[in-house]
Design a protein around this motif. Structure first.
Motif, PDB file in Angstrom:
ATOM      1  N   GLN A  54       4.659  68.867  38.359  1.00 53.12           N
ATOM      2  CA  GLN A  54       3.524  69.744  38.027  1.00 53.12           C
ATOM      3  C   GLN A  54       3.696  71.169  38.548  1.00 53.12           C
ATOM      4  O   GLN A  54       3.227  72.118  37.933  1.00 53.12           O
ATOM      5  N   ILE A  55       4.355  71.275  39.722  1.00 49.69           N
ATOM      6  CA  ILE A  55       4.473  72.648  40.251  1.00 49.69           C
ATOM      7  C   ILE A  55       5.793  73.319  39.848  1.00 49.69           C
ATOM      8  O   ILE A  55       6.047  74.461  40.200  1.00 49.69           O
ATOM      9  N   LYS A  56       6.596  72.581  39.079  1.00 47.91           N
ATOM     10  CA  LYS A  56       7.881  73.147  38.678  1.00 47.91           C
ATOM     11  C   LYS A  56       7.677  74.402  37.808  1.00 47.91           C
ATOM     12  O   LYS A  56       8.277  75.451  38.050  1.00 47.91           O
ATOM     13  N   GLU A  57       6.794  74.256  36.855  1.00 49.74           N
ATOM     14  CA  GLU A  57       6.553  75.371  35.933  1.00 49.74           C
ATOM     15  C   GLU A  57       6.010  76.604  36.644  1.00 49.74           C
ATOM     16  O   GLU A  57       6.275  77.728  36.243  1.00 49.74           O
ATOM     17  N   THR A  58       5.238  76.369  37.709  1.00 48.15           N
ATOM     18  CA  THR A  58       4.614  77.510  38.401  1.00 48.15           C
ATOM     19  C   THR A  58       5.445  77.945  39.615  1.00 48.15           C
ATOM     20  O   THR A  58       4.961  78.699  40.465  1.00 48.15           O
ATOM     21  N   GLU A  59       6.654  77.429  39.682  1.00 45.61           N
ATOM     22  CA  GLU A  59       7.601  77.765  40.770  1.00 45.61           C
ATOM     23  C   GLU A  59       6.994  77.615  42.159  1.00 45.61           C
ATOM     24  O   GLU A  59       6.989  78.544  42.980  1.00 45.61           O
ATOM     25  N   GLY A  60       6.432  76.465  42.391  1.00 45.84           N
ATOM     26  CA  GLY A  60       5.962  76.148  43.737  1.00 45.84           C
ATOM     27  C   GLY A  60       4.570  76.639  44.065  1.00 45.84           C
ATOM     28  O   GLY A  60       4.144  76.574  45.213  1.00 45.84           O
ATOM     29  N   SER A  61       3.835  77.138  43.059  1.00 52.97           N
ATOM     30  CA  SER A  61       2.440  77.496  43.373  1.00 52.97           C
ATOM     31  C   SER A  61       1.493  76.523  42.687  1.00 52.97           C
ATOM     32  O   SER A  61       1.880  75.814  41.745  1.00 52.97           O
ATOM     33  N   CYS A  62       0.270  76.570  43.158  1.00 50.18           N
ATOM     34  CA  CYS A  62      -0.752  75.662  42.621  1.00 50.18           C
ATOM     35  C   CYS A  62      -1.008  76.004  41.151  1.00 50.18           C
ATOM     36  O   CYS A  62      -1.289  77.165  40.830  1.00 50.18           O
ATOM     37  N   PRO A  63      -0.908  75.030  40.243  1.00 50.72           N
ATOM     38  CA  PRO A  63      -1.134  75.318  38.824  1.00 50.72           C
ATOM     39  C   PRO A  63      -2.535  75.880  38.545  1.00 50.72           C
ATOM     40  O   PRO A  63      -2.721  76.584  37.565  1.00 50.72           O
ATOM     41  N   ASP A  64      -3.515  75.602  39.429  1.00 48.86           N
ATOM     42  CA  ASP A  64      -4.873  76.118  39.196  1.00 48.86           C
ATOM     43  C   ASP A  64      -5.069  77.524  39.745  1.00 48.86           C
ATOM     44  O   ASP A  64      -5.378  78.447  39.019  1.00 48.86           O
ATOM     45  N   CYS A  65      -4.871  77.673  41.078  1.00 51.05           N
ATOM     46  CA  CYS A  65      -5.225  78.969  41.681  1.00 51.05           C
ATOM     47  C   CYS A  65      -4.013  79.856  41.949  1.00 51.05           C
ATOM     48  O   CYS A  65      -4.165  80.999  42.381  1.00 51.05           O
ATOM     49  N   LYS A  66      -2.817  79.305  41.684  1.00 51.11           N
ATOM     50  CA  LYS A  66      -1.552  80.062  41.837  1.00 51.11           C
ATOM     51  C   LYS A  66      -1.208  80.399  43.294  1.00 51.11           C
ATOM     52  O   LYS A  66      -0.306  81.187  43.560  1.00 51.11           O
ATOM     53  N   ARG A  67      -1.905  79.811  44.243  1.00 44.27           N
ATOM     54  CA  ARG A  67      -1.524  80.032  45.645  1.00 44.27           C
ATOM     55  C   ARG A  67      -0.381  79.099  46.001  1.00 44.27           C
ATOM     56  O   ARG A  67      -0.145  78.101  45.320  1.00 44.27           O
ATOM     57  N   LYS A  68       0.307  79.399  47.123  1.00 44.46           N
ATOM     58  CA  LYS A  68       1.437  78.570  47.567  1.00 44.46           C
ATOM     59  C   LYS A  68       0.949  77.175  47.940  1.00 44.46           C
ATOM     60  O   LYS A  68      -0.107  77.022  48.545  1.00 44.46           O
ATOM     61  N   VAL A  69       1.712  76.142  47.557  1.00 44.54           N
ATOM     62  CA  VAL A  69       1.322  74.779  47.955  1.00 44.54           C
ATOM     63  C   VAL A  69       2.167  74.332  49.149  1.00 44.54           C
ATOM     64  O   VAL A  69       3.236  74.892  49.417  1.00 44.54           O
ATOM     65  N   GLU A  70       1.692  73.303  49.846  1.00 50.14           N
ATOM     66  CA  GLU A  70       2.400  72.770  51.020  1.00 50.14           C
ATOM     67  C   GLU A  70       3.008  71.430  50.659  1.00 50.14           C
ATOM     68  O   GLU A  70       2.353  70.634  49.966  1.00 50.14           O
ATOM     69  N   GLU A  71       4.212  71.166  51.163  1.00 46.07           N
ATOM     70  CA  GLU A  71       4.782  69.838  50.922  1.00 46.07           C
ATOM     71  C   GLU A  71       4.226  68.896  51.987  1.00 46.07           C
ATOM     72  O   GLU A  71       4.206  69.251  53.171  1.00 46.07           O
ATOM     73  N   ILE A  72       3.764  67.731  51.579  1.00 45.08           N
ATOM     74  CA  ILE A  72       3.224  66.811  52.591  1.00 45.08           C
ATOM     75  C   ILE A  72       3.708  65.375  52.386  1.00 45.08           C
ATOM     76  O   ILE A  72       4.019  64.960  51.266  1.00 45.08           O
ATOM     77  N   LYS A  73       3.744  64.656  53.516  1.00 49.11           N
ATOM     78  CA  LYS A  73       4.055  63.221  53.492  1.00 49.11           C
ATOM     79  C   LYS A  73       3.022  62.594  54.397  1.00 49.11           C
ATOM     80  O   LYS A  73       2.941  62.956  55.573  1.00 49.11           O
TER      81      LYS A  73
END
Ligand code: MSP
Length: 508
Positions: free
Chosen positions: A137-156
């Protein structure tokens, strides 16, 4: 007497309310007033959505305690609804104690049913939207949130999930068997298409406290709080008494209509009915998603600086002008483009000229020729009025029930304009000069009675203005508030003209 339960979304308290928020509540208020006019017993619920990290962070930035912050922000919404004349019956806050208890109870029921389970999660997370995203899902937006376009965090992490997937087939069947479940049609197709082309992922319904601390405690794991959307959606049943007042709940549930904006369709038309199904509760009868108010084709947002402030707008134009404009300008299901020129145009032509002027000149004639006392006489309804009155009788209730506000208004205005034409064609000043007094009285009576009928129909839309219309006509406001009063009556008027109903604005 039928019951009618309607809801609005709960507003986030992190931002100041703008005209887009007002739109949902003005639409809901109009429908609620109409249902009361029809004789239904109405329960109209609105409120505020107060949990989540976004809200916590803003309070923190303001150096305010979170409790102080949400109390004040929710009060702001209450005040705004007062200014907008929103006739809600109950204002719910997700921080209300009873709501928290209901949310915890629901989690326990679903956990027992094994619709909630614990599992490991790996993926990406947007703190701002509090949403999970997969790598794809975030591939197209190059690592940003598809909704708000802010940077996303990787989590486990380990987390709790709600088994949405288990109910996907049921929901598809429900939609197919109930084509009116989601309105308008375009949104129905959107939901059905989504369900047919995607496999639902189970919904992560908690946030670990180390990441998000401001939320309702998860009932049997103190490391977690409940995800805001899971908590907030439940307001629609907690506000109606679920779990703590079964009698009330039995009376009101299912909701007859739930108003939302089109941006929160998935949560309401996919997650919400599934939550209810898992709880063995009926889905709402209708989810109605209205369109967006944009400014110059852009979504209103604080960051773009294009927010239309409702307080200033009302000060400048009057509440009923705004209410009328929002519901007349675009069909409730479609997007609209907010512009001052369109607003001024409607205010001047429909309100000041057509309606305001019709009232003013009719009252003027009543006072000038009959000292304000006008009798019905034994003559018929003018033939020019008949088709319009018949048409409104036929269509008004149907259109209002279908949330076709703009169509209703358009038809009411057809009648108003026929009355205006009637004045021009009948030339009352000639009747006076030629001493055709009976004819003149019948003529003025017809106008006053026509305006009274229009007042009944318009009351849900512009209640303040209609109060003034009734007062100037000399009829008791409370006695007019029933759809039965839209029938032609034969009761004398004793009128008293005040200042024009709507002002005119300069076109700059
Ligand atoms: N808190 C959630 C809803 C939870 S309901 C259980 C939320 N809140 S919101 O404050 O962001 O939005 C509330 C409503 O305002 C939504 O229906 C949204 O569509 C509506 N609007 C916000 N901006 C809007 C416009 N510019 N135009 C029309 N309505 C819009 O989402």
């Amino acid at each position: 007497m039928s019951k009618f339960y309607l809801t609005t979304p709960l507003y986030y308290v992190n931002a100041s309310p703008h005209i887009g928020h007002c739109y949902t509540n003005i639409g809901a208020d109009t429908l609620a007033r109409f249902k009361r006019l029809k004789g239904d017993e109405v329960f109209f619920l609105t409120g505020t959505d107060e949990y989540g990290e976004k809200i916590y962070k803003i309070a923190h930035q303001n150096k305010e305690s979170i409790k102080f912050f949400v109390d004040r922000a929710s009060e702001k919404f209450k005040n705004l609804w007062k200014i907008l004349n929103i006739s809600y019956d109950f204002f719910i806050r997700t921080t209300d104690e009873f709501h928290q208890q209901v949310v915890k109870k629901v989690v326990s029921i679903l956990f027992e049913k094994q619709d909630i389970y614990k599992a490991k999660y790996e993926g990406f997370y947007c703190i701002f939207c509090e949403a999970f995203w997969s790598k794809a899902q975030i591939k197209e937006t190059e690592g940003s949130c598809p909704d708000c376009k802010r940077k996303v965090e990787e989590i486990k992490e380990e987390n709790y999930f709600f088994k949405l997937s288990r109910y996907q087939d049921w929901l598809k069947r429900h939609l197919k068997n109930n084509p009116g479940f989601v309105k308008p049609k375009i949104r129905y197709n959107e939901v059905l298409g989504f369900l047919e082309n995607n496999t639902l992922n189970d919904l992560c319904i908690c946030r670990p406290k180390k990441r998000v601390s401001w939320g309702i405690d998860f009932p049997f794991d103190s490391d977690y709080v409940i995800y805001v959307w899971f908590d907030a959606l439940l307001n629609y049943i907690s506000g109606a008494g679920f779990f703590y007042c079964e009698e009330k709940f039995k009376k009101w549930w299912p909701a007859d209509i739930q108003f939302i904006g089109k941006d929160i369709l998935r949560q309401h038309a996919v997650i919400w009915p599934i939550m209810l199904r898992a709880l063995d509760l009926e889905p709402p009868r209708v989810i109605f998603a209205h369109g967006w108010w944009k400014v110059g084709e852009e979504k209103m947002s604080k960051s773009k600086g294009n927010i239309v402030d409702p307080y200033n707008l009302i000060k400048e134009f009057s509440l009923d002008t705004i209410r009328y404009f929002l519901l007349r300008e675009v069909p409730f299901g479609l997007d609209g483009n907010f512009s001052y020129s369109a607003l001024i145009n409607r205010a001047n032509s429909d309100l000041a000229n057509d309606l305001g002027n019709l009232l003013y000149r009719s009252l003027n004639m009543a006072e000038k020729y009959f000292l304000g006392k006008v009798n019905p006489l034994k003559k018929d309804i003018p033939e020019e009025f008949l088709p319009l009155i018949e048409e409104l009788k036929e269509s008004y209730v149907k259109n209002m029930d279908n949330v076709e506000f703009h169509t209703c208004l358009e038809r009411i205005w057809r009648f108003i304009n026929v009355m205006n034409k009637f004045v021009e064609e009948k030339k009352p000043w000639v009747m006076w000069r030629e001493k055709r007094i009976d004819e003149l009285e019948w003529f003025i009576y017809s106008l006053l009675e026509g305006i009274r009928i229009v007042g009944v129909y318009l009351y849900p839309f512009i209640p303040n203005a209609v109060n003034s219309i009734f007062t100037q006509l000399g009829v008791k406001v409370n006695e007019q508030l029933s759809i039965k009063k839209s029938e032609w009556q034969r009761e004398a008027f004793c009128v008293k003209k005040e200042k024009p109903l709507f002002p005119r604005f300069n076109v700059s």
